[in-house]
Design a protein around this motif. Structure first.
Motif, PDB file in Angstrom:
ATOM      1  N   ARG A   1     -62.647  14.859  41.242  1.00  0.00           N
ATOM      2  CA  ARG A   1     -63.617  15.969  41.207  1.00  0.00           C
ATOM      3  C   ARG A   1     -62.970  17.295  40.810  1.00  0.00           C
ATOM      4  O   ARG A   1     -63.668  18.282  40.594  1.00  0.00           O
TER       5      ARG A   1
ATOM      6  N   ARG B   1     -60.500  34.164  40.368  1.00  0.00           N
ATOM      7  CA  ARG B   1     -60.809  32.853  40.959  1.00  0.00           C
ATOM      8  C   ARG B   1     -61.324  32.993  42.389  1.00  0.00           C
ATOM      9  O   ARG B   1     -62.280  32.318  42.783  1.00  0.00           O
TER      10      ARG B   1
ATOM     11  N   ARG C   1     -64.961  31.985  43.799  1.00  0.00           N
ATOM     12  CA  ARG C   1     -65.051  31.068  44.950  1.00  0.00           C
ATOM     13  C   ARG C   1     -65.935  31.638  46.061  1.00  0.00           C
ATOM     14  O   ARG C   1     -66.639  30.916  46.758  1.00  0.00           O
TER      15      ARG C   1
ATOM     16  N   LEU D   1     -65.373  18.442  51.938  1.00  0.00           N
ATOM     17  CA  LEU D   1     -64.370  17.363  51.940  1.00  0.00           C
ATOM     18  C   LEU D   1     -65.052  16.036  52.289  1.00  0.00           C
ATOM     19  O   LEU D   1     -66.070  16.031  52.992  1.00  0.00           O
TER      20      LEU D   1
ATOM     21  N   ALA E   1     -52.924  14.991  46.870  1.00  0.00           N
ATOM     22  CA  ALA E   1     -53.892  14.596  45.824  1.00  0.00           C
ATOM     23  C   ALA E   1     -53.685  13.125  45.446  1.00  0.00           C
ATOM     24  O   ALA E   1     -54.648  12.369  45.287  1.00  0.00           O
TER      25      ALA E   1
ATOM     26  N   HIS F   1     -48.975  19.435  48.089  1.00  0.00           N
ATOM     27  CA  HIS F   1     -50.318  19.436  47.498  1.00  0.00           C
ATOM     28  C   HIS F   1     -50.489  18.251  46.536  1.00  0.00           C
ATOM     29  O   HIS F   1     -51.497  17.539  46.585  1.00  0.00           O
ATOM     30  N   VAL F   2     -49.488  18.044  45.678  1.00  0.00           N
ATOM     31  CA  VAL F   2     -49.559  16.934  44.717  1.00  0.00           C
ATOM     32  C   VAL F   2     -49.514  15.606  45.483  1.00  0.00           C
ATOM     33  O   VAL F   2     -50.269  14.670  45.188  1.00  0.00           O
TER      34      VAL F   2
ATOM     35  N   TYR G   1     -53.731  30.432  48.081  1.00  0.00           N
ATOM     36  CA  TYR G   1     -54.357  31.672  47.601  1.00  0.00           C
ATOM     37  C   TYR G   1     -53.506  32.884  47.985  1.00  0.00           C
ATOM     38  O   TYR G   1     -53.337  33.814  47.200  1.00  0.00           O
TER      39      TYR G   1
ATOM     40  N   ALA H   1     -52.393  26.580  37.594  1.00  0.00           N
ATOM     41  CA  ALA H   1     -51.370  25.618  38.025  1.00  0.00           C
ATOM     42  C   ALA H   1     -50.292  25.470  36.951  1.00  0.00           C
ATOM     43  O   ALA H   1     -49.088  25.535  37.243  1.00  0.00           O
TER      44      ALA H   1
ATOM     45  N   ILE I   1     -48.138  28.589  36.780  1.00  0.00           N
ATOM     46  CA  ILE I   1     -47.226  28.747  37.913  1.00  0.00           C
ATOM     47  C   ILE I   1     -46.043  27.783  37.799  1.00  0.00           C
ATOM     48  O   ILE I   1     -44.887  28.165  38.014  1.00  0.00           O
TER      49      ILE I   1
ATOM     50  N   LEU J   1     -46.459  23.103  46.605  1.00  0.00           N
ATOM     51  CA  LEU J   1     -46.926  22.327  45.446  1.00  0.00           C
ATOM     52  C   LEU J   1     -46.584  20.843  45.622  1.00  0.00           C
ATOM     53  O   LEU J   1     -47.409  19.971  45.334  1.00  0.00           O
TER      54      LEU J   1
ATOM     55  N   PRO K   1     -66.758  25.623  47.428  1.00  0.00           N
ATOM     56  CA  PRO K   1     -66.259  24.326  46.968  1.00  0.00           C
ATOM     57  C   PRO K   1     -67.050  23.165  47.565  1.00  0.00           C
ATOM     58  O   PRO K   1     -67.692  23.329  48.613  1.00  0.00           O
TER      59      PRO K   1
ATOM     60  N   HIS L   1     -58.291  26.421  37.964  1.00  0.00           N
ATOM     61  CA  HIS L   1     -57.288  25.663  38.729  1.00  0.00           C
ATOM     62  C   HIS L   1     -56.147  25.199  37.830  1.00  0.00           C
ATOM     63  O   HIS L   1     -54.974  25.423  38.110  1.00  0.00           O
TER      64      HIS L   1
HETATM   65  C1  HEM Z   1     -48.920  25.582  41.583  1.00  0.00           C
HETATM   66  C2  HEM Z   1     -49.881  24.794  41.155  1.00  0.00           C
HETATM   67  C3  HEM Z   1     -51.168  24.594  41.926  1.00  0.00           C
HETATM   68  C4  HEM Z   1     -51.854  25.496  42.690  1.00  0.00           C
HETATM   69  C5  HEM Z   1     -51.507  26.961  42.989  1.00  0.00           C
HETATM   70  C6  HEM Z   1     -53.025  24.808  43.210  1.00  0.00           C
HETATM   71  C7  HEM Z   1     -53.961  25.390  44.050  1.00  0.00           C
HETATM   72  C8  HEM Z   1     -55.095  24.775  44.526  1.00  0.00           C
HETATM   73  C9  HEM Z   1     -56.083  25.386  45.383  1.00  0.00           C
HETATM   74  C10 HEM Z   1     -56.010  26.811  45.926  1.00  0.00           C
HETATM   75  C11 HEM Z   1     -57.057  24.475  45.607  1.00  0.00           C
HETATM   76  C12 HEM Z   1     -58.321  24.668  46.454  1.00  0.00           C
HETATM   77  C13 HEM Z   1     -59.476  24.972  45.547  1.00  0.00           C
HETATM   78  C14 HEM Z   1     -60.639  25.552  46.321  1.00  0.00           C
HETATM   79  O1  HEM Z   1     -61.324  24.799  47.013  1.00  0.00           O
HETATM   80  O2  HEM Z   1     -60.865  26.765  46.225  1.00  0.00           O
HETATM   81  C15 HEM Z   1     -56.701  23.274  44.882  1.00  0.00           C
HETATM   82  C16 HEM Z   1     -57.430  22.114  44.855  1.00  0.00           C
HETATM   83  C17 HEM Z   1     -56.986  20.949  44.279  1.00  0.00           C
HETATM   84  N1  HEM Z   1     -55.811  20.739  43.589  1.00  0.00           N
HETATM   85 FE1  HEM Z   1     -54.428  22.095  43.166  1.00  0.00          FE
HETATM   86  N2  HEM Z   1     -53.024  23.511  42.763  1.00  0.00           N
HETATM   87  C18 HEM Z   1     -51.904  23.342  41.960  1.00  0.00           C
HETATM   88  C19 HEM Z   1     -51.518  22.184  41.303  1.00  0.00           C
HETATM   89  C20 HEM Z   1     -52.146  20.972  41.408  1.00  0.00           C
HETATM   90  C21 HEM Z   1     -51.697  19.745  40.808  1.00  0.00           C
HETATM   91  C22 HEM Z   1     -50.435  19.579  39.955  1.00  0.00           C
HETATM   92  C23 HEM Z   1     -52.594  18.779  41.153  1.00  0.00           C
HETATM   93  C24 HEM Z   1     -52.609  17.321  40.769  1.00  0.00           C
HETATM   94  C25 HEM Z   1     -51.921  16.397  41.284  1.00  0.00           C
HETATM   95  C26 HEM Z   1     -53.622  19.419  41.960  1.00  0.00           C
HETATM   96  C27 HEM Z   1     -54.735  18.793  42.483  1.00  0.00           C
HETATM   97  C28 HEM Z   1     -55.741  19.412  43.197  1.00  0.00           C
HETATM   98  C29 HEM Z   1     -56.947  18.732  43.653  1.00  0.00           C
HETATM   99  C30 HEM Z   1     -57.280  17.266  43.450  1.00  0.00           C
HETATM  100  C31 HEM Z   1     -57.725  19.690  44.324  1.00  0.00           C
HETATM  101  C32 HEM Z   1     -59.107  19.471  44.984  1.00  0.00           C
HETATM  102  C33 HEM Z   1     -58.982  19.380  46.471  1.00  0.00           C
HETATM  103  C34 HEM Z   1     -60.360  19.263  47.092  1.00  0.00           C
HETATM  104  O3  HEM Z   1     -61.233  18.673  46.492  1.00  0.00           O
HETATM  105  O4  HEM Z   1     -60.543  19.777  48.194  1.00  0.00           O
HETATM  106  N3  HEM Z   1     -53.316  20.753  42.101  1.00  0.00           N
HETATM  107  N4  HEM Z   1     -55.495  23.480  44.228  1.00  0.00           N
END
Ligand code: HEM
Ligand code: HEM
Length: 191
Positions: free
Chosen positions: A183, A65, A69, A77, A169, A165-166, A97, A21, A24, A162, A74, A17
């Motif tokens: 987590r 990845r 998965r 929630l 989070a 998403h941020v 994805y 990230a 990207i 993004l 995962p 992850h």
């Molecule tokens: C371009 C950059 C990023 C991409 C492509 C990305 C992609 C993803 C994906 C696809 C998931 C789902 C994982 C799964 O269950 O298979 C995920 C989960 C997560 N991402 Fe990102 N992410 C990015 C950046 C970030 C950043 C900067 C943060 C922090 C603020 C972040 C925080 C999280 C968190 C906390 C989860 C867990 C969500 C959960 O527990 O369901 N991500 N990310």
């Protein structure tokens, strides 16, 4: 733990992850910077090679990845999340994805169809072949231009996603005060 538990993501998912990230986010900046450079700038060509090398690495890591998965689900929630938030979380992860595969594929297709025939050398080591069929299309310039628009539109969509998403989070962490951010972070104790 290497694998996910029902409470947190495991080392493999967390490493992939954050690696993807970081790559990207760097690539979004690099793509915008390099494509704005004038053609006679000495750094333009090496930066394009770097962009293509990192981009194809992101494509490979994203496929790995997704494979990981598929065998390692995962964590569920948190129970307090309402239906619309669950739907939004699942939909945005699925869209990520799709973009993690689609953006680099569109880039690879673009350079494969380009009439300039500039080779892609992966970090100066070996040549990456063009995607099949694209070097033989009738109008290579028009195809390259359409794929350039597609690559750019998908990359900008990724930037927009993004931000959402941020935001989500941070909302989980500071507003809902649940373990969703922790987590996905390394070295955190979630129970
Ligand atoms: C371009 C950059 C990023 C991409 C492509 C990305 C992609 C993803 C994906 C696809 C998931 C789902 C994982 C799964 O269950 O298979 C995920 C989960 C997560 N991402 Fe990102 N992410 C990015 C950046 C970030 C950043 C900067 C943060 C922090 C603020 C972040 C925080 C999280 C968190 C906390 C989860 C867990 C969500 C959960 O527990 O369901 N991500 N990310
Ligand atoms: C996740 C991976 C990637 C991201 C996030 C990304 C992002 C970007 C961005 C934001 C731009 C600037 C678009 C614009 O100015 O409108 C760009 C341009 C470009 N990308 Fe990517 N890219 C990725 C992968 C790739 C790959 C794998 C290739 C080729 C093998 C590639 C080839 C190019 C080229 C040649 C340009 C310049 C197009 C021009 O001259 O206008 N990219 N990329």
């Amino acid at each position: 733990m290497l694998t996910n538990s029902d409470k947190r993501y495991g080392t493999v998912a967390v490493t992939l992850h954050w690696l993807i990230a970081a790559a990207i986010i760097f690539m979004l900046g690099l793509g915008l910077y390099m494509s704005d450079l004038p053609l006679n700038d000495a750094s333009k060509f090496p930066l394009y090679q770097l962009h293509k090398s990192i981009g194809l690495t992101i494509l490979t890591l994203s496929v790995i990845r997704l494979g990981w998965r598929a065998f390692n689900r995962p964590p569920p929630l948190p129970a307090h999340m309402p239906g619309w938030e669950r739907l939004a979380a699942h939909a945005s992860h699925a869209l990520f994805y799709i973009l993690m595969i689609g953006v680099p594929l569109a880039g690879w297709a673009m350079v494969s169809s380009s009439p300039w025939n500039i080779p892609t050398i992966w970090f100066g080591q070996f040549q990456i072949p063009p995607l099949p069929g694209l070097a033989e299309v009738a109008d290579r310039a028009a195809t390259e231009s359409a794929l350039k628009d597609l690559h750019s539109t998908l990359a900008f969509s990724m930037g927009g996603l993004l931000i959402l998403h941020v935001g989500a989070a941070l909302k989980h962490h500071f507003w809902d005060r649940d373990s969703v951010l922790l987590r996905m972070l390394p070295f955190t104790d979630v129970d």
